[in-house]
Design an enzyme around this catalytic site. Structure first.
Site, PDB file in Angstrom:
ATOM      1  N   ASP A   1      -6.687  -9.123  -7.055  1.00  0.00           N
ATOM      2  CA  ASP A   1      -5.791  -7.994  -7.301  1.00  0.00           C
ATOM      3  C   ASP A   1      -6.654  -6.851  -7.824  1.00  0.00           C
ATOM      4  OD1 ASP A   1      -3.208  -6.691  -7.650  1.00  0.00           O
ATOM      5  OD2 ASP A   1      -3.610  -6.899  -9.802  1.00  0.00           O
TER       6      ASP A   1
ATOM      7  N   ASN B   1      -5.142   5.954  -5.939  1.00  0.00           N
ATOM      8  CA  ASN B   1      -4.227   6.717  -5.090  1.00  0.00           C
ATOM      9  C   ASN B   1      -3.829   8.036  -5.734  1.00  0.00           C
ATOM     10  OD1 ASN B   1      -4.085   5.023  -2.840  1.00  0.00           O
ATOM     11  ND2 ASN B   1      -2.394   3.818  -3.687  1.00  0.00           N
TER      12      ASN B   1
ATOM     13  N   HIS C   1      -3.809   8.865  -1.007  1.00  0.00           N
ATOM     14  CA  HIS C   1      -3.551   7.586  -0.335  1.00  0.00           C
ATOM     15  C   HIS C   1      -4.571   7.284   0.757  1.00  0.00           C
ATOM     16  CE1 HIS C   1       0.132   6.418  -2.369  1.00  0.00           C
ATOM     17  NE2 HIS C   1       0.466   7.712  -2.378  1.00  0.00           N
TER      18      HIS C   1
ATOM     19  N   GLU D   1      -2.170  -4.096  -3.028  1.00  0.00           N
ATOM     20  CA  GLU D   1      -3.605  -4.191  -3.336  1.00  0.00           C
ATOM     21  C   GLU D   1      -3.994  -5.628  -3.684  1.00  0.00           C
ATOM     22  OE1 GLU D   1      -1.593  -3.509  -7.258  1.00  0.00           O
ATOM     23  OE2 GLU D   1      -1.389  -2.575  -5.322  1.00  0.00           O
TER      24      GLU D   1
END
Length: 188
Positions: free
Chosen positions: A128, A136, A141, A171
């Site tokens: 993760d 972002n 993005h 993610e």
């Protein structure tokens, strides 16, 4: 329109008859010829019966069917290629190109059953990206997408051929490593 068969009966065998053009019998360009030879008690041919008929229309229809069959074969190959592409799209993450959560769910159940049956271990690595929202927010993005693609490429490059790299969520990535222990998976 097809003409009716033309019957010819000769008193003596005429071997040259087969070389007479079909037009001599008033038939079309593509004749069909069938001969029946009649023999006497000594086995000599004494008579024959010949049937000729115009098969132009039948041949045209056969050619049409062959062409339609080839078209269908081509279309079937295209459909099969599209089905394979659709199957691939159903199990791949479109951004990163790695397998997706759906594929992981199916594969995890299968690998668990195999590991139990064979008494082999398997490892599951869950990754993760911490604070990914900040990437972002700060860089946009598109930059975040490039980071996800780079991580997917890195995981593919550093896993074995039989390992399954999946994007689990935004993610989050999961690597399923059949036949690996926790120690060997930790080297990833």
């Amino acid at each position: 329109k097809s003409k009716p068969p033309l019957f010819i009966r000769a008193v003596a065998w005429l071997p040259f008859l087969r070389y007479i053009p079909a037009r001599a019998f008033g038939l079309g360009v593509q004749p069909e010829h069938v001969s029946l030879f009649i023999r006497d008690e000594g086995g000599r041919i004494t008579h024959f019966v010949a049937v000729k008929q115009d098969v132009t229309e039948r041949r045209r229809m056969e050619e049409g069917l062959r062409a339609a069959n080839e078209t269908l074969k081509t279309q079937l190959a295209e459909i099969e290629a599209l089905q394979a592409k659709l199957r691939d799209q159903a199990i791949r993450d479109p951004l990163t190109g790695v397998l997706n959560r759906r594929y992981l769910t199916e594969t995890l159940a299968r690998e668990t059953a195999r590991a139990r049956r064979d008494g082999r271990a398997y490892a599951v690595v869950i990754l993760d990206l911490d604070h990914f929202k900040r990437v972002n927010d700060a860089y946009g993005h598109e930059a975040g997408d490039r980071v996800l693609v780079a991580l997917a490429d890195l995981l593919r490059a550093h896993t074995r051929e039989g390992d399954v790299v999946c994007r689990y969520g935004g993610e989050e990535f999961v690597v399923l490593m059949p036949g690996s222990s926790a120690v060997s998976a930790g080297r990833l």
